[in-house]
Design an enzyme around this catalytic site. Structure first.
Site, PDB file in Angstrom:
ATOM      1  N   GLU A 194       0.810  -1.229   0.000  1.00 33.42           N
ATOM      2  CA  GLU A 194       0.000   0.000   0.000  1.00 33.42           C
ATOM      3  C   GLU A 194       0.838   1.270   0.000  1.00 33.42           C
ATOM      4  O   GLU A 194       0.587   2.192  -0.758  1.00 33.42           O
ATOM      5  CB  GLU A 194      -0.964   0.029   1.194  1.00 33.42           C
ATOM      6  CG  GLU A 194      -2.245  -0.763   0.997  1.00 33.42           C
ATOM      7  CD  GLU A 194      -2.087  -2.234   1.242  1.00 33.42           C
ATOM      8  OE1 GLU A 194      -1.022  -2.649   1.745  1.00 33.42           O
ATOM      9  OE2 GLU A 194      -3.019  -3.002   0.926  1.00 33.42           O
ATOM     10  N   HIS A 263     -10.824  -4.354  10.263  1.00 28.73           N
ATOM     11  CA  HIS A 263     -11.405  -4.190   8.927  1.00 28.73           C
ATOM     12  C   HIS A 263     -12.683  -3.355   8.943  1.00 28.73           C
ATOM     13  O   HIS A 263     -13.429  -3.353   7.975  1.00 28.73           O
ATOM     14  CB  HIS A 263     -11.724  -5.552   8.306  1.00 28.73           C
ATOM     15  CG  HIS A 263     -10.531  -6.288   7.808  1.00 28.73           C
ATOM     16  ND1 HIS A 263      -9.588  -6.815   8.650  1.00 28.73           N
ATOM     17  CD2 HIS A 263     -10.105  -6.570   6.544  1.00 28.73           C
ATOM     18  CE1 HIS A 263      -8.647  -7.416   7.932  1.00 28.73           C
ATOM     19  NE2 HIS A 263      -8.932  -7.272   6.663  1.00 28.73           N
TER      20      HIS A 263
END
Lengths: 460, 326
Positions: A194, A263
């Site tokens: 990322e 998450h």
């Protein structure tokens, strides 16, 4: 002994799907592990395997049926060995399907929940949409994909990169079909890296390209936040205007379903805090399309916050050659005179439902969809508060230093004398997201909370 | 005849190297002085000692190739052809600076000179420079990105994320590792398991080599080879420049982590400018007087930049609110 085979869920957020194909016939014997059917949603196809041995005694849902609810019995199996046959795995714990085992007709349209449909079908017309424009129903997912495809056709400098955006067709199928149309040069599968690909995208934008960087979810973008804030957001200012970062970072934000703390975080307030970024968080499919197109054309870095649960929701989208909405403008979804309900993204659903409930008690609520969080259209909210004198702000994220606390501060500053009650906030609870179904429900804002807050503001 | 003109060309190039390195040296000395006078604020990281690296590399690239580095960046800007006046005025935070005074020492850019900063976060420029290379490949323009970072940044994870993508996608980027032996005050041997940083590309199949970063000709030769490799579409290349900074990490360096003798030894025996000066005199073609003339010209340029940096007005208060958004 008869065992029911139930419609399975392909993902934590799936509620219904299409029974695409039966691979067995009535009277046929199957063993555990045999593929017996194929089911589809708008994002994936999956094979259904038999869990038990036996003979298919009855097929309850014909192939081609759409809108089959999860846990609906789709077939019956005569288990071998009578009492020895194990209980059906899913069926044992599954809640009874509410609507009835009657097979839906293959051609029937997917029904949309009633109160939302009522508002969505007749919203206050968006001032950007010319009178007489035709609408077509689209999912948010399709609207996002169309926005990217249209902009990529229009400008060769626009490209999409991220994890699984290409061959896999997108982890949440937002980029479905884009690899086929635009090729691997412009639809780029990245390694799981990322910080690296966020920074690479910003560097490419310095050189004048217009990257769309997809994060599989915004939760993973915390690894990249230095590049987003320090490199993308600040360069134009630090360079005295010589160069900036025309880039879009997008992906699903906030809680999905049952994926727990790491998450299920909402980053709206995080990015809305940063000068140099624009932040967009649409709910309706039309806004998703018009604002994503605007974000791609914007010369600034834009944070585009989507929502996994909303991807499959269907709304009318204007049929126009080039539908682009301005970033930074809220929309009055429904005018009202008694109280203002404000939200954005998934919790728009809550305030729309709350307004319908309040209407039953004669309360006329004005509904505002912020759509953009930076710039934040406080003028639209303040104009509404000057009319209704009461405000409830609803968001999924944590309460401290949130969008709702910002709005409360701005409204008390600019409309203090117009308020007949304190600004009420309904937010996610100030805890990491729990996994257990009951606790997760408690952690998220719900309809009863919104109605209670509205009534408190109305002293009712 | 042919041999003679080739020699003349070499001599001209070496003289230009001398001029370019000397400009950086004198500029940085003056910046240090202005810092001491309170005219430059914040952090100020001087490049003194490392001049051969950026001068040799800059001579190895062509028009359209890009440069990006971290915060020890004044030398890179001057080598890229940015005006000393604009750089010095940025250091003093004046409206005549490259960023109108809003960026400062660590954040300066020149779109015109293909200089992409000037970045204050250790290692963050590495994915950015890799992205510049990505843009070159996307456009098929054959340009190369020179992405500089230090031995300190070489331990940041995003450097390896970048190496991986650059190798997988064959991006035209030369990673120039300026190994000046100290990450702030931490010696490389105290922080780094494999101190031969040119080997850091091995697990990504990126070729790398060690270069004497105190020798501008060695840097230039290695740079030409690496840039050609990238331009031909072979993917990234790593050059580890063994170099040394004479001054502290920044102006507030306590200088307790290395000995005075070590610094003295480098200055006396390995100084890139003195080394080249001796070589020029030995080669002939220039004499002491000619070099003195260059010294004087450089001094004047730097004096003018210092004057400009003090007389250029502070930015208008309205500038506070501009260029947040395009």
């Amino acid at each position: 002994m008869s065992i029911q085979i139930l419609m399975p869920a392909l993902s934590p957020t799936m509620e219904e799907g299409t029974l695409a194909k039966w691979l067995v016939k009535e009277g046929q014997s199957v063993k555990a592990g045999d593929v017996i059917a194929e089911i589809e949603t708008d994002k994936a196809t999956m094979e259904v395997e038999a869990v038990d041995e036996g003979v298919v005694s009855r097929i309850l849902i014909p192939e081609g049926s759409e809108g089959v609810k999860v846990n609906t019995p789709i077939a019956e199996l005569d288990g071998e060995g009578g009492a020895e046959a194990p209980a059906p795995k899913a069926g044992a714990e599954a809640p009874k399907p509410a609507p009835e085992p009657e097979a839906p007709k293959a051609a029937e349209p997917v029904p949309v929940p009633a109160p939302a449909a009522a508002v969505a079908a007749s919203p206050t017309p968006d001032s950007e949409i010319p009178n007489g424009t035709k609408f077509q129903d689209q999912t948010v997912r399709e609207a996002l994909r169309d926005a990217m495809a249209e902009e990529m056709r229009r400008d060769a400098d626009v490209f999409l990169m991220g994890e699984e955006v290409g061959q896999y067709q997108g982890a949440y199928k937002i980029s479905q079909g884009l690899l086929d149309e635009f090729g691997a040069q412009r639809v780029i599968d990245t390694p799981i890296t990322e910080m690296g690909f966020a920074g690479l995208g910003v560097g490419a934008s310095f050189a004048g390209l217009k990257p769309i960087v997809e994060f599989m979810t915004w939760n993973f973008a915390m690894q990249a936040i230095d590049q987003i804030v320090n490199s993308a957001a600040k360069t134009l200012y630090m360079a005295g205007g010589q160069m900036g970062s025309p880039i879009v970072f997008r992906g699903p934000n906030g809680a999905a379903a049952r994926v727990a703390a790491q998450h299920s975080q909402n980053y709206a307030a995080w990015y809305a805090h940063v000068p140099g970024l624009k932040v967009v968080a649409p709910y309706f499919a039309a806004d998703a399309k018009g604002l994503l197109k605007a974000a791609i054309r914007d010369p600034n870095p834009v944070i585009f916050l989507e929502n996994e649960i909303c991807y499959g929701k269907t709304f009318p989208v204007p049929v126009m050659d080039d539908f682009v909405l301005p970033i930074g403008k809220a929309r009055v979804v429904k005018p009202g005179k008694d109280i203002t309900l404000v939200s954005f993204s998934i919790t728009m659903g809550l305030i729309i439902d709350a307004a319908a409930e309040l209407a039953k008690e004669g309360i006329d609520a004005e509904i505002i969809d912020l759509r953009s969080l930076r710039p934040l259209d406080t003028a639209t909210v303040i104009a509404s508060v000057k009319k209704t004198n009461r405000l409830v702000v609803v968001e999924e994220g944590w309460p401290i230093c949130s969008i709702s606390s910002e709005l409360a501060a701005q409204v008390q500053g600019d409309a203090f004398d117009y308020l007949d009650a304190p600004v009420m906030r309904v937010t996610g609870k100030d805890v990491p997201m729990p996994y257990a179904a009951n606790l997760e429900k408690l952690a998220l804002p719900n309809l009863a909370d919104v109605i209670a807050a509205a009534k408190a503001a109305l002293y009712r | 005849m042919a041999k003679k003109s080739a020699t003349a060309a070499t001599a001209d190039r070496l003289l230009q190297f001398y001029r370019d390195m000397l400009l950086i040296r004198r500029f940085e000395e003056r910046a240090g002085q202005l810092y001491g006078m309170g005219l430059i604020g914040g952090f100020c990281h001087l490049y003194i000692g490392q001049e051969a690296v950026v001068v040799g590399m800059q001579a190895a690239i062509g028009p359209g190739d890009q440069v990006i580095t971290a915060y020890r960046d004044h030398g890179h800007m001057l080598a890229a052809g940015m005006e000393p006046n604009g750089v010095m005025a940025e250091l003093t935070g004046r409206s005549g600076g490259y960023s109108k005074g809003k960026g400062g020492s660590m954040h300066m850019f020149s779109r015109e000179k293909n200089f992409y900063g000037g970045h204050g976060i250790v290692g963050a420029q590495v994915p950015l420079g890799t992205g510049l290379a990505f843009a070159n490949k996307y456009r098929g323009n054959k340009h190369v990105s020179l992405t500089y970072f230090g031995d300190g940044a070489a331990n940041q994870g995003q450097v390896y994320e970048s190496f991986n993508m650059a190798a997988v996608w064959k991006l035209p980027v030369v990673y120039v590792i300026e190994n000046n032996q100290y990450a702030m005050g931490t010696a490389i041997t105290r922080s780094t398991s494999e101190t031969h940083l040119h080997k850091r590309g091995v697990s990504f199949n990126i070729p790398g080599e060690e270069v004497d970063g105190m020798d501008v000709e060695a840097v230039h030769a290695a740079g030409q080879k690496a840039v050609a490799w990238c331009r031909e579409g072979n993917g990234p290349y790593i050059l580890e420049m063994k170099t040394y900074r004479y001054r502290g990490h920044s102006m507030s360096d306590p200088a307790k982590y290395r000995t005075k003798e070590e610094v003295q030894e480098m200055r006396e025996k390995h100084d890139p400018i003195e080394g080249l000066r001796a070589r020029l005199l030995k080669l002939g073609g220039v004499d002491e007087a000619a070099l003195k003339q260059i010294d004087k010209e450089i001094k004047d340029i730097v004096a003018i930049s210092a004057e400009f940096a003090q007389t250029s007005p502070e930015p208008d208060p309205k500038e506070l609110w501009t260029e947040v958004y395009a």
